[in-house]
Motif scaffolding. Sequence first.
Motif, PDB file in Angstrom:
ATOM      1  N   ASN A 113     -12.076  36.906  21.574  1.00 41.84           N
ATOM      2  CA  ASN A 113     -12.286  35.760  20.693  1.00 41.84           C
ATOM      3  C   ASN A 113     -11.835  34.443  21.327  1.00 41.84           C
ATOM      4  OD1 ASN A 113     -13.370  37.391  18.679  1.00 41.84           O
ATOM      5  ND2 ASN A 113     -11.342  37.851  17.854  1.00 41.84           N
ATOM      6  N   GLY A 114     -11.381  34.482  22.564  1.00 42.10           N
ATOM      7  CA  GLY A 114     -10.987  33.269  23.272  1.00 42.10           C
ATOM      8  C   GLY A 114      -9.754  32.593  22.708  1.00 42.10           C
ATOM      9  N   LYS A 115      -8.881  33.358  22.066  1.00 45.51           N
ATOM     10  CA  LYS A 115      -7.704  32.775  21.435  1.00 45.51           C
ATOM     11  C   LYS A 115      -6.505  32.701  22.380  1.00 45.51           C
ATOM     12  CE  LYS A 115      -8.960  34.202  16.786  1.00 45.51           C
ATOM     13  NZ  LYS A 115      -8.600  34.999  15.621  1.00 45.51           N
ATOM     14  N   LEU A 116      -6.657  33.151  23.611  1.00 43.21           N
ATOM     15  CA  LEU A 116      -5.540  33.136  24.550  1.00 43.21           C
ATOM     16  C   LEU A 116      -5.924  32.402  25.829  1.00 43.21           C
ATOM     17  CD1 LEU A 116      -4.431  36.884  24.338  1.00 43.21           C
ATOM     18  CD2 LEU A 116      -3.335  34.942  23.236  1.00 43.21           C
ATOM     19  N   PRO A 117      -5.001  31.611  26.384  1.00 44.06           N
ATOM     20  CA  PRO A 117      -5.266  31.038  27.714  1.00 44.06           C
ATOM     21  C   PRO A 117      -5.454  32.173  28.722  1.00 44.06           C
ATOM     22  CG  PRO A 117      -3.329  30.034  26.705  1.00 44.06           C
ATOM     23  CD  PRO A 117      -3.741  31.182  25.821  1.00 44.06           C
ATOM     24  N   SER A 118      -6.177  31.938  29.780  1.00 38.70           N
ATOM     25  CA  SER A 118      -6.574  33.002  30.705  1.00 38.70           C
ATOM     26  C   SER A 118      -5.400  33.760  31.322  1.00 38.70           C
ATOM     27  CB  SER A 118      -7.471  32.442  31.802  1.00 38.70           C
ATOM     28  OG  SER A 118      -6.746  31.469  32.545  1.00 38.70           O
ATOM     29  N   PHE A 119      -4.247  33.120  31.534  1.00 36.52           N
ATOM     30  CA  PHE A 119      -3.130  33.822  32.173  1.00 36.52           C
ATOM     31  C   PHE A 119      -2.314  34.661  31.186  1.00 36.52           C
ATOM     32  CE2 PHE A 119      -1.194  29.965  30.653  1.00 36.52           C
ATOM     33  CZ  PHE A 119       0.076  30.354  30.242  1.00 36.52           C
ATOM     34  N   ILE A 120      -2.389  34.377  29.910  1.00 33.83           N
ATOM     35  CA  ILE A 120      -1.563  35.051  28.904  1.00 33.83           C
ATOM     36  C   ILE A 120      -1.873  36.541  28.778  1.00 33.83           C
ATOM     37  CG2 ILE A 120      -1.015  35.156  26.427  1.00 33.83           C
ATOM     38  CD1 ILE A 120       0.393  32.878  27.829  1.00 33.83           C
ATOM     39  N   PRO A 121      -3.139  36.986  28.776  1.00 30.53           N
ATOM     40  CA  PRO A 121      -3.387  38.436  28.641  1.00 30.53           C
ATOM     41  C   PRO A 121      -2.654  39.268  29.685  1.00 30.53           C
ATOM     42  CG  PRO A 121      -5.412  37.236  28.303  1.00 30.53           C
ATOM     43  CD  PRO A 121      -4.379  36.222  28.761  1.00 30.53           C
ATOM     44  N   ASN A 122      -2.585  38.776  30.928  1.00 31.97           N
ATOM     45  CA  ASN A 122      -1.881  39.531  31.963  1.00 31.97           C
ATOM     46  C   ASN A 122      -0.395  39.652  31.652  1.00 31.97           C
ATOM     47  OD1 ASN A 122      -4.210  39.919  33.422  1.00 31.97           O
ATOM     48  ND2 ASN A 122      -3.913  38.119  34.693  1.00 31.97           N
ATOM     49  N   VAL A 123       0.188  38.584  31.138  1.00 34.71           N
ATOM     50  CA  VAL A 123       1.608  38.606  30.779  1.00 34.71           C
ATOM     51  C   VAL A 123       1.842  39.588  29.634  1.00 34.71           C
ATOM     52  CG1 VAL A 123       3.517  37.229  29.838  1.00 34.71           C
ATOM     53  CG2 VAL A 123       1.992  36.245  31.569  1.00 34.71           C
ATOM     54  N   ILE A 124       0.991  39.520  28.606  1.00 35.10           N
ATOM     55  CA  ILE A 124       1.135  40.411  27.446  1.00 35.10           C
ATOM     56  C   ILE A 124       0.863  41.858  27.857  1.00 35.10           C
ATOM     57  CG2 ILE A 124       0.243  41.004  25.156  1.00 35.10           C
ATOM     58  CD1 ILE A 124      -0.352  37.989  24.792  1.00 35.10           C
ATOM     59  N   ALA A 125      -0.182  42.088  28.631  1.00 35.82           N
ATOM     60  CA  ALA A 125      -0.495  43.448  29.069  1.00 35.82           C
ATOM     61  C   ALA A 125       0.662  44.024  29.874  1.00 35.82           C
ATOM     62  CB  ALA A 125      -1.784  43.462  29.891  1.00 35.82           C
ATOM     63  N   SER A 126       1.259  43.204  30.731  1.00 37.21           N
ATOM     64  CA  SER A 126       2.407  43.664  31.509  1.00 37.21           C
ATOM     65  C   SER A 126       3.563  44.053  30.590  1.00 37.21           C
ATOM     66  CB  SER A 126       2.841  42.569  32.477  1.00 37.21           C
ATOM     67  OG  SER A 126       3.965  42.975  33.192  1.00 37.21           O
ATOM     68  N   ALA A 127       3.806  43.249  29.564  1.00 36.14           N
ATOM     69  CA  ALA A 127       4.880  43.552  28.608  1.00 36.14           C
ATOM     70  C   ALA A 127       4.574  44.841  27.845  1.00 36.14           C
ATOM     71  CB  ALA A 127       5.060  42.396  27.641  1.00 36.14           C
ATOM     72  N   LEU A 128       3.322  45.049  27.469  1.00 38.30           N
ATOM     73  CA  LEU A 128       2.948  46.266  26.741  1.00 38.30           C
ATOM     74  C   LEU A 128       3.077  47.497  27.626  1.00 38.30           C
ATOM     75  CD1 LEU A 128      -0.139  45.023  24.681  1.00 38.30           C
ATOM     76  CD2 LEU A 128       2.168  45.470  23.840  1.00 38.30           C
ATOM     77  N   VAL A 129       2.681  47.369  28.891  1.00 37.37           N
ATOM     78  CA  VAL A 129       2.841  48.490  29.822  1.00 37.37           C
ATOM     79  C   VAL A 129       4.318  48.815  29.981  1.00 37.37           C
ATOM     80  CG1 VAL A 129       2.617  49.176  32.242  1.00 37.37           C
ATOM     81  CG2 VAL A 129       0.663  48.193  31.035  1.00 37.37           C
ATOM     82  N   THR A 130       5.140  47.780  30.101  1.00 36.32           N
ATOM     83  CA  THR A 130       6.589  47.995  30.217  1.00 36.32           C
ATOM     84  C   THR A 130       7.129  48.701  28.975  1.00 36.32           C
ATOM     85  OG1 THR A 130       6.838  46.076  31.638  1.00 36.32           O
ATOM     86  CG2 THR A 130       8.818  46.851  30.512  1.00 36.32           C
ATOM     87  N   LYS A 131       6.647  48.296  27.814  1.00 33.24           N
ATOM     88  CA  LYS A 131       7.127  48.882  26.550  1.00 33.24           C
ATOM     89  C   LYS A 131       6.673  50.327  26.384  1.00 33.24           C
ATOM     90  CE  LYS A 131       6.722  48.299  21.532  1.00 33.24           C
ATOM     91  NZ  LYS A 131       6.170  47.457  20.448  1.00 33.24           N
ATOM     92  N   TYR A 132       5.396  50.605  26.654  1.00 40.61           N
ATOM     93  CA  TYR A 132       4.846  51.914  26.323  1.00 40.61           C
ATOM     94  C   TYR A 132       4.781  52.903  27.496  1.00 40.61           C
ATOM     95  CZ  TYR A 132       3.493  50.073  21.796  1.00 40.61           C
ATOM     96  OH  TYR A 132       3.517  49.552  20.534  1.00 40.61           O
ATOM     97  N   VAL A 133       4.550  52.426  28.700  1.00 45.56           N
ATOM     98  CA  VAL A 133       4.294  53.324  29.821  1.00 45.56           C
ATOM     99  C   VAL A 133       5.518  53.513  30.700  1.00 45.56           C
ATOM    100  CG1 VAL A 133       2.861  53.719  31.854  1.00 45.56           C
ATOM    101  CG2 VAL A 133       1.846  52.722  29.790  1.00 45.56           C
ATOM    102  N   LYS A 134       6.244  52.464  30.967  1.00 44.84           N
ATOM    103  CA  LYS A 134       7.377  52.546  31.894  1.00 44.84           C
ATOM    104  C   LYS A 134       8.375  53.645  31.531  1.00 44.84           C
ATOM    105  CE  LYS A 134      10.389  49.817  34.766  1.00 44.84           C
ATOM    106  NZ  LYS A 134      10.813  50.980  35.401  1.00 44.84           N
ATOM    107  N   PRO A 135       8.705  53.872  30.269  1.00 42.91           N
ATOM    108  CA  PRO A 135       9.651  54.958  29.973  1.00 42.91           C
ATOM    109  C   PRO A 135       9.207  56.325  30.499  1.00 42.91           C
ATOM    110  CG  PRO A 135       9.367  53.569  28.055  1.00 42.91           C
ATOM    111  CD  PRO A 135       8.361  53.119  29.075  1.00 42.91           C
ATOM    112  N   PHE A 136       7.899  56.534  30.641  1.00 42.66           N
ATOM    113  CA  PHE A 136       7.393  57.825  31.133  1.00 42.66           C
ATOM    114  C   PHE A 136       7.360  57.880  32.651  1.00 42.66           C
ATOM    115  CE2 PHE A 136       5.804  57.428  26.854  1.00 42.66           C
ATOM    116  CZ  PHE A 136       6.167  58.655  26.341  1.00 42.66           C
ATOM    117  N   MET A 137       7.547  56.732  33.296  1.00 47.21           N
ATOM    118  CA  MET A 137       7.515  56.681  34.758  1.00 47.21           C
ATOM    119  C   MET A 137       8.913  56.827  35.351  1.00 47.21           C
ATOM    120  SD  MET A 137       4.652  53.726  35.319  1.00 47.21           S
ATOM    121  CE  MET A 137       4.304  54.104  37.021  1.00 47.21           C
ATOM    122  N   ASP A 138       9.940  56.608  34.551  1.00 47.40           N
ATOM    123  CA  ASP A 138      11.319  56.698  35.048  1.00 47.40           C
ATOM    124  C   ASP A 138      11.811  58.118  35.149  1.00 47.40           C
ATOM    125  OD1 ASP A 138      11.438  53.967  35.261  1.00 47.40           O
ATOM    126  OD2 ASP A 138      12.295  53.694  33.266  1.00 47.40           O
TER     127      ASP A 138
END
Length: 138
Positions: A113-138
């Motif tokens: 929907n174009g509601k985010l500046p182009s760099f923000i999705p990468n920052v948010i996606a990185s935070a979500l990966v850290t929240k949900y995926v990183k615990p399974f990688m440690d």
Amino acid sequence: HVEKVLFAGHSLGGALAQVATLTAMVKLPKIVSESDTLTSSPDIRAFVFASPMPFYFDKDKLSDGEQEILERFRSNVHNLVFSLDVVPRIPGNHKWIAPCLNDFNKLGNAMVNGKLPSFIPNVIASALVTKYVKPFMD
């Protein structure tokens, strides 16, 4: 006389190989015990590549026999995983998957929907990966 059975697969095929392995571990001993010609159950194993987790078991709700089969399953199934591959770290636990997918869906909708500046999705996606995926990688 079959002494060993090996199931193998990659990604979804690996998950199916794990399902087949657990099924064989549960069913074959009964088949052998009811057979007039079979004398022993074969050694059953799986070697899979980048397979997601097809099961989630709440150990507190398993009987002693089910826990014994699960421990045998864990020791006889091997999943070869590349360190940065996310798919094999996706658990078969719906209580984890639902909120994770919901958060990623919100991000995707905001991007479309174009509601985010182009760099923000990468920052948010990185935070979500850290929240949900990183615990399974440690």
